[in-house]
Write a protein that holds these residues in place. Structure first.
Motif, PDB file in Angstrom:
ATOM      1  N   ASP A  19      17.572  -5.719   5.450  1.00 29.26           N
ATOM      2  CA  ASP A  19      16.526  -6.072   6.426  1.00 29.26           C
ATOM      3  C   ASP A  19      17.102  -6.550   7.760  1.00 29.26           C
ATOM      4  O   ASP A  19      16.408  -7.189   8.551  1.00 29.26           O
ATOM      5  CB  ASP A  19      15.593  -7.138   5.849  1.00 29.26           C
ATOM      6  N   LYS A  20      18.357  -6.225   8.016  1.00 26.51           N
ATOM      7  CA  LYS A  20      19.035  -6.702   9.222  1.00 26.51           C
ATOM      8  C   LYS A  20      18.255  -6.383  10.492  1.00 26.51           C
ATOM      9  O   LYS A  20      18.195  -7.205  11.424  1.00 26.51           O
ATOM     10  CB  LYS A  20      20.432  -6.089   9.308  1.00 26.51           C
ATOM     11  N   PHE A  21      17.636  -5.211  10.568  1.00 26.38           N
ATOM     12  CA  PHE A  21      16.955  -4.792  11.792  1.00 26.38           C
ATOM     13  C   PHE A  21      15.429  -4.849  11.695  1.00 26.38           C
ATOM     14  O   PHE A  21      14.732  -4.437  12.619  1.00 26.38           O
ATOM     15  CB  PHE A  21      17.393  -3.371  12.168  1.00 26.38           C
ATOM     16  N   TYR A  22      14.900  -5.325  10.562  1.00 20.66           N
ATOM     17  CA  TYR A  22      13.431  -5.393  10.454  1.00 20.66           C
ATOM     18  C   TYR A  22      12.966  -6.669   9.750  1.00 20.66           C
ATOM     19  O   TYR A  22      11.865  -6.724   9.214  1.00 20.66           O
ATOM     20  CB  TYR A  22      12.877  -4.167   9.736  1.00 20.66           C
ATOM     21  N   GLN A  23      13.793  -7.694   9.769  1.00 24.91           N
ATOM     22  CA  GLN A  23      13.467  -8.924   9.056  1.00 24.91           C
ATOM     23  C   GLN A  23      12.121  -9.488   9.498  1.00 24.91           C
ATOM     24  O   GLN A  23      11.851  -9.656  10.680  1.00 24.91           O
ATOM     25  CB  GLN A  23      14.567  -9.959   9.269  1.00 24.91           C
ATOM     26  N   GLY A  24      11.257  -9.766   8.510  1.00 24.22           N
ATOM     27  CA  GLY A  24       9.953 -10.354   8.783  1.00 24.22           C
ATOM     28  C   GLY A  24       8.885  -9.362   9.181  1.00 24.22           C
ATOM     29  O   GLY A  24       7.742  -9.765   9.453  1.00 24.22           O
ATOM     30  N   ASN A  25       9.187  -8.082   9.222  1.00 19.99           N
ATOM     31  CA  ASN A  25       8.220  -7.055   9.646  1.00 19.99           C
ATOM     32  C   ASN A  25       7.722  -6.220   8.472  1.00 19.99           C
ATOM     33  O   ASN A  25       8.337  -6.201   7.397  1.00 19.99           O
ATOM     34  CB  ASN A  25       8.868  -6.130  10.681  1.00 19.99           C
ATOM     35  N   GLU A  26       6.620  -5.510   8.719  1.00 18.80           N
ATOM     36  CA  GLU A  26       6.123  -4.556   7.727  1.00 18.80           C
ATOM     37  C   GLU A  26       6.895  -3.253   7.902  1.00 18.80           C
ATOM     38  O   GLU A  26       6.988  -2.707   9.003  1.00 18.80           O
ATOM     39  CB  GLU A  26       4.630  -4.288   7.889  1.00 18.80           C
TER      40      GLU A  26
ATOM     41  N   VAL B  18       5.567  10.598   0.724  1.00 19.97           N
ATOM     42  CA  VAL B  18       4.881   9.397   0.248  1.00 19.97           C
ATOM     43  C   VAL B  18       5.610   8.176   0.805  1.00 19.97           C
ATOM     44  O   VAL B  18       6.833   8.080   0.710  1.00 19.97           O
ATOM     45  CB  VAL B  18       4.862   9.340  -1.296  1.00 19.97           C
ATOM     46  N   LYS B  19       4.844   7.243   1.367  1.00 19.22           N
ATOM     47  CA  LYS B  19       5.432   6.036   1.940  1.00 19.22           C
ATOM     48  C   LYS B  19       4.900   4.812   1.195  1.00 19.22           C
ATOM     49  O   LYS B  19       3.700   4.700   0.935  1.00 19.22           O
ATOM     50  CB  LYS B  19       5.081   5.920   3.429  1.00 19.22           C
ATOM     51  N   ALA B  20       5.803   3.900   0.861  1.00 19.76           N
ATOM     52  CA  ALA B  20       5.444   2.653   0.184  1.00 19.76           C
ATOM     53  C   ALA B  20       5.720   1.490   1.129  1.00 19.76           C
ATOM     54  O   ALA B  20       6.872   1.215   1.465  1.00 19.76           O
ATOM     55  CB  ALA B  20       6.246   2.505  -1.109  1.00 19.76           C
TER      56      ALA B  20
ATOM     57  N   ARG C 299       0.841  -1.199   0.000  1.00 23.89           N
ATOM     58  CA  ARG C 299       0.000   0.000   0.000  1.00 23.89           C
ATOM     59  C   ARG C 299       0.877   1.250   0.000  1.00 23.89           C
ATOM     60  O   ARG C 299       2.057   1.198   0.356  1.00 23.89           O
ATOM     61  CB  ARG C 299      -0.943   0.022   1.200  1.00 23.89           C
ATOM     62  N   LEU C 300       0.256   2.373  -0.390  1.00 21.03           N
ATOM     63  CA  LEU C 300       0.903   3.676  -0.362  1.00 21.03           C
ATOM     64  C   LEU C 300       0.160   4.594   0.591  1.00 21.03           C
ATOM     65  O   LEU C 300      -1.070   4.515   0.703  1.00 21.03           O
ATOM     66  CB  LEU C 300       0.928   4.309  -1.759  1.00 21.03           C
ATOM     67  N   GLU C 301       0.899   5.447   1.271  1.00 26.48           N
ATOM     68  CA  GLU C 301       0.285   6.429   2.169  1.00 26.48           C
ATOM     69  C   GLU C 301       0.925   7.792   1.961  1.00 26.48           C
ATOM     70  O   GLU C 301       2.131   7.887   1.715  1.00 26.48           O
ATOM     71  CB  GLU C 301       0.451   6.009   3.637  1.00 26.48           C
ATOM     72  N   GLN C 302       0.109   8.830   2.056  1.00 33.72           N
ATOM     73  CA  GLN C 302       0.608  10.205   1.993  1.00 33.72           C
ATOM     74  C   GLN C 302       0.617  10.793   3.394  1.00 33.72           C
ATOM     75  O   GLN C 302      -0.388  10.788   4.098  1.00 33.72           O
ATOM     76  CB  GLN C 302      -0.269  11.058   1.082  1.00 33.72           C
TER      77      GLN C 302
END
Length: 273
Positions: free
Chosen positions: A182-189, A149-151, A133-136
């Motif tokens: 992804d070293k510090f966020y592996q498996g996360n959104e 803008v965030k993807a 998703r995208l967010e403004q």
């Protein structure tokens, strides 16, 4: 006193006119090196069969044109020795393939033969997490006053992943490149975000997420840094030579510039509201 005043006027005139002279520095010219643009990108939802590789050479500081490399033999082979030939489009230095077969995690080898020398590079085709998703955000940036803008995407938990993010804007010529591990966020959104403090209603943002190898991640990290950060992109002339994965099998010291990469990509377009 008049003579002194006249002398001062003449000296000032000479100084000012001297400052306006254009001085051409005599710079040493190194032998031209092969420059390879070989980013094989497979956009999600497409066949990925049409690919382009561009060959040029380095040029002198004052040269206006970038020399193209014509008449080369260019092909990619996979681990099963299936060969995909890239045919030059007239004499443009652009070599096209229309039957390439992309396979995730497959190993490919690029071969370029030009001027009696053979260059090789080997790389795997890396996947990318889909954009969900995208967010403004109208309170983005350090001061909370910028439109951002965030993807969003969910990083796969079962593997180490590396990303290259590309943001282009309708209100700017300069694009932004970012790399991420992804070293510090592996498996996360998580999300990537734009870096343009001048976005206004109606402006368009085009963003692309590119899955890359660890080696390409390290290469791009250095390239973006020496190019002056993310602004301007990493493909302008850097103040230092950054070696990629291309090896000259004929003459090791005459290495090529550039990188052979294979990536799955996901892209979106967004209009600021």
């Amino acid at each position: 006193m008049k003579n002194i005043a006249l002398l001062a006027t003449l000296l000032l005139t000479f100084f000012v006119s001297s400052c306006e002279n254009i001085i051409d520095l005599e710079l040493d010219k190194a032998p031209p090196k092969l420059v390879v643009e070989a980013a094989i990108n497979w956009s999600k939802g497409t066949l990925g069969n049409q690919q382009i590789i561009k060959l040029t050479t380095t040029s002198g500081f004052y040269d206006q044109d970038i020399p193209v490399v014509s008449g080369a033999t260019v092909y990619i082979s996979n681990s099963s020795k299936v060969r995909f030939d890239f045919i030059e489009l007239q004499t443009t230095g652009k070599y096209s393939c229309t039957d390439f077969i992309p396979v995730l995690d497959e190993t490919y080898t690029l071969t370029i033969i030009t001027n009696g020398e053979t260059y090789n590079a080997t790389e795997k085709l890396k996947s990318v997490a889909p954009i969900t998703r995208l967010e403004q955000d109208n309170e983005g940036g350090i001061l909370g006053t910028e439109v951002e803008v965030k993807a969003f995407y969910t990083d796969p938990a079962a593997a180490d992943n590396y990303y290259l993010f590309l943001y282009t804007y309708s209100n700017k010529v300069i694009s932004n490149y970012f790399v991420s591990s992804d070293k510090f966020y592996q498996g996360n959104e998580v999300f990537s975000s734009s870096n343009n403090g001048d976005l206004e209603i109606g402006d368009e943002v085009e963003l692309k997420h590119i899955g890359i190898s660890k080696e390409y991640y390290e290469y791009m990290s250095i390239l973006i840094n020496v190019a002056g950060g993310s602004s301007g992109g990493p493909f302008q002339s850097p103040p230092a030579t950054v070696r990629g994965n291309l090896i000259n099998k004929t003459n090791f010291d005459n290495f090529a510039l550039g990188y052979f990469s294979l990536s799955e990509t996901d892209s979106r377009k967004y209009t600021i509201e």
